[in-house]
Design an enzyme around this catalytic site. Structure first.
Site, PDB file in Angstrom:
ATOM      1  N   PHE A 461      10.844  -1.285 -37.477  1.00  0.00           N
ATOM      2  CA  PHE A 461       9.604  -2.019 -37.290  1.00  0.00           C
ATOM      3  C   PHE A 461       9.189  -2.769 -38.555  1.00  0.00           C
ATOM      4  CE2 PHE A 461       9.271   0.536 -33.499  1.00  0.00           C
ATOM      5  CZ  PHE A 461       8.660  -0.344 -32.612  1.00  0.00           C
ATOM      6  N   HIS A 462       9.492  -2.232 -39.733  1.00  0.00           N
ATOM      7  CA  HIS A 462       9.234  -2.995 -40.956  1.00  0.00           C
ATOM      8  C   HIS A 462      10.089  -4.257 -40.984  1.00  0.00           C
ATOM      9  CE1 HIS A 462       7.087   0.529 -42.530  1.00  0.00           C
ATOM     10  NE2 HIS A 462       6.639  -0.268 -43.489  1.00  0.00           N
ATOM     11  N   GLU A 463      11.334  -4.135 -40.552  1.00  0.00           N
ATOM     12  CA  GLU A 463      12.213  -5.305 -40.513  1.00  0.00           C
ATOM     13  C   GLU A 463      11.715  -6.341 -39.513  1.00  0.00           C
ATOM     14  OE1 GLU A 463      15.377  -7.705 -41.603  1.00  0.00           O
ATOM     15  OE2 GLU A 463      14.669  -5.854 -42.535  1.00  0.00           O
TER      16      GLU A 463
END
Length: 536
Positions: A461-463
């Site tokens: 999700f950070h990516e």
């Protein structure tokens, strides 16, 4: 200071106050007759000192030339929180016990202090306030104020120097420009995302009324949640929008996805509990009061706007909305948001624009750029934390009368990287524990693998939130999050080896804030500039 009159021929007692530990014991001391021992008098004085938070070493035994049976006199100077002082005087030599008299006096000149030259000035082993054994037992409010003053002074000079050297770098179209109109597809996508919670509510209603089976409901929820995250990704990739607009849309889409998963998973579990009750099972006490299985549209609507990612039928609520408090927090939110924009435009942009790619240039030059970028980046990160986790989430909670406002813990004191991730973002942490970590453990997955899976989900999700808006898929954010796993092992090892909370905490600040984040900023900036250069 307390003074006890006693014969000079008697040595001061050295035993600690074990028999008398409160002011009540001191009052009972008056029942002793004139044949009482000096040891008990010493214990009484130490009890008074302990009760009134005096240092026992400030109690001095001095002689008066009389015998032991002449009684004692105890004078204690108390701070009453005002300008007045309270005098407690215990003593008499008439053989009828010890008189007790209390009076208030506005002048300290009426008190008599005695400190004989023969009284020892050093009576026990003490550490310096800044020694390693005593540093965390002291109050450092003054040093904290000094740091704030120095921080303001130094940064004020740097701001003035920056303005004199580069001028005012913030453009008139910083907040809004005609180019922002090109982001209308992202706005339309954002406004259409509430369709997915409505569809999830319809699925839950159908399965509650037994129009569809449990496996069909699970498949429908998987389709809905997957579409809710892929739809914004496709919109952002097809539009040449601003990076900030894409980041906001992806954050909103991820929040919707997390809430959809929690909504479906919680209702699935509540149906299982309802079936267990029908079979005569007994629920735990903490569920007996809160367990109500009811698919309510009002409950879903409140959950979708509430500052939480974990669904439940009801939440702790406050009684009223503090309008004045909300206004003050909104003013702070505007001020700190403007401060973030100022730092980004005035400091971070010039640094990254005049830097080389950190993996392709000179190593020492790259380290210098990273360290120079670390301070303004740290300021922006801390302002972002304060604006979002403290101000915005508390404002939202206040407007919705949401009671549980533990949106973060004291992550700045984290001894290990693992502690930081457990305290930094409590809504996400609670979601991870509730819907990933414990389900993995219940299905027989080892604890270490469950933690790895949680980091993997976080890294994905950070990516998505960074790579998709930048249109760059080099997995820098993914690698940065997964790199936390060996750091978790390293900081836990150092914490266990040195038995010192400072080691792991310094490792956290160094790798996460000073080196890690500035490196990611430089990597994504240069890759973004290279992509735009190639496209033109």
């Amino acid at each position: 200071m307390a003074i006890i009159d006693s014969p000079e021929s008697v040595e001061p007692a050295t035993e600690t106050a074990e028999a008398m530990s409160s002011a009540e014991n001191v009052r009972n001391y008056s029942n002793y007759d004139r044949t009482g021992s000096l040891r008990m008098r010493r214990r009484a004085s130490e009890a008074v000192a302990k009760e009134l938070e005096f240092d026992s070493d400030e109690i001095v035994v001095v002689g008066n030339g009389a015998g032991v049976n002449d009684g004692v006199e105890l004078v204690m100077l108390l701070s009453s929180g005002k300008d007045d002082k309270e005098e407690v005087k215990v003593g008499s030599g008439d053989g009828r016990g010890v008189d007790q008299r209390s009076s208030l006096s506005s002048s300290s000149s009426s008190f008599k202090f005695a400190y004989r030259p023969s009284v020892p000035a050093h009576r026990r082993i003490k550490e310096s306030p800044l020694s390693s054994d005593a540093i965390f037992k002291q109050s450092h409010a003054g040093l904290f104020n000094l740091c704030i003053v120095v921080l303001v002074a130094v940064n004020s000079r740097l701001i003035i120097e920056n303005l004199m050297k580069y001028g005012w770098l913030i453009k008139s179209d910083f907040w809004f420009s005609s180019r922002s109109l090109r982001d209308w597809p992202l706005l339309m996508c954002c406004l259409s995302l509430p369709v997915f919670p409505l569809a999830a509510f319809s699925v839950e209603k159908l399965v509650q009324k037994k129009y569809i089976s449990e496996p069909v409901a699970v498949i429908l929820h998987i389709i809905l949640s997957t579409t809710a995250i892929l739809y914004p990704v496709l919109v952002i990739l097809r539009c040449d929008s601003a990076v900030l607009s894409g980041v906001n849309l992806m954050l909103f889409a991820c929040i919707v996805w997390l809430k959809l998963i929690s909504y479906a998973h919680t209702n699935y579990d509540m149906r299982s509990l309802a079936k267990s009750l029908d079979k005569g099972s007994v629920l735990p006490n903490y569920l007996n009061t809160d367990f109500i299985y009811d698919v309510s549209f009002k409950g879903l609507a409140y959950f979708m706007v509430a500052p939480t990612l974990c669904y439940q039928p009801s939440y702790p609520r406050t009684s009223c909305i503090r309008k004045g408090w909300v206004v003050r927090q909104l003013i702070k939110l505007v001020i700190f948001s403007g401060l973030m924009g100022f730092i980004v435009e005035q400091y971070i942009n010039p640094i990254v624009q005049h830097s080389q790619h950190p993996l392709k240039g000179n190593l020492l030059y790259a380290i210098e750029r990273v360290l120079k970028l670390s301070v303004p980046n740290l300021y922006v990160w801390l302002c972002m934390f304060y604006c979002f986790f403290h101000l915005w989430l508390n404002i939202l909670a206040e407007l919705l009368c949401f009671g549980d406002r533990e949106f973060y813990k004291d992550w700045w004191n984290a001894k290990t990287i693992e502690e930081y991730w457990r305290m930094w973002n409590m809504p996400v942490h609670k979601w991870m524990v509730r819907h990933i970590y414990f389900p993995c453990l219940r299905n027989g997955i080892p604890k270490g693998v469950a933690i790895l899976i949680a980091f993997l989900v976080s890294a994905i999700f950070h990516e998505l939130c960074i790579a998709v808006p930048c249109h760059i898929f080099k997995f820098w954010a993914f690698i940065g999050i997964m790199f936390q796993v060996p750091l978790v092992v390293l900081t836990k090892y150092l914490q266990a080896k040195f038995k010192n909370s400072m080691v792991g905490n310094m490792m956290f600040w160094c790798f996460f804030s000073i080196l890690g984040q500035p490196m990611c900023v430089l990597l994504y900036y240069h890759d973004l500039m290279n992509r735009k250069g190639n496209s033109t």
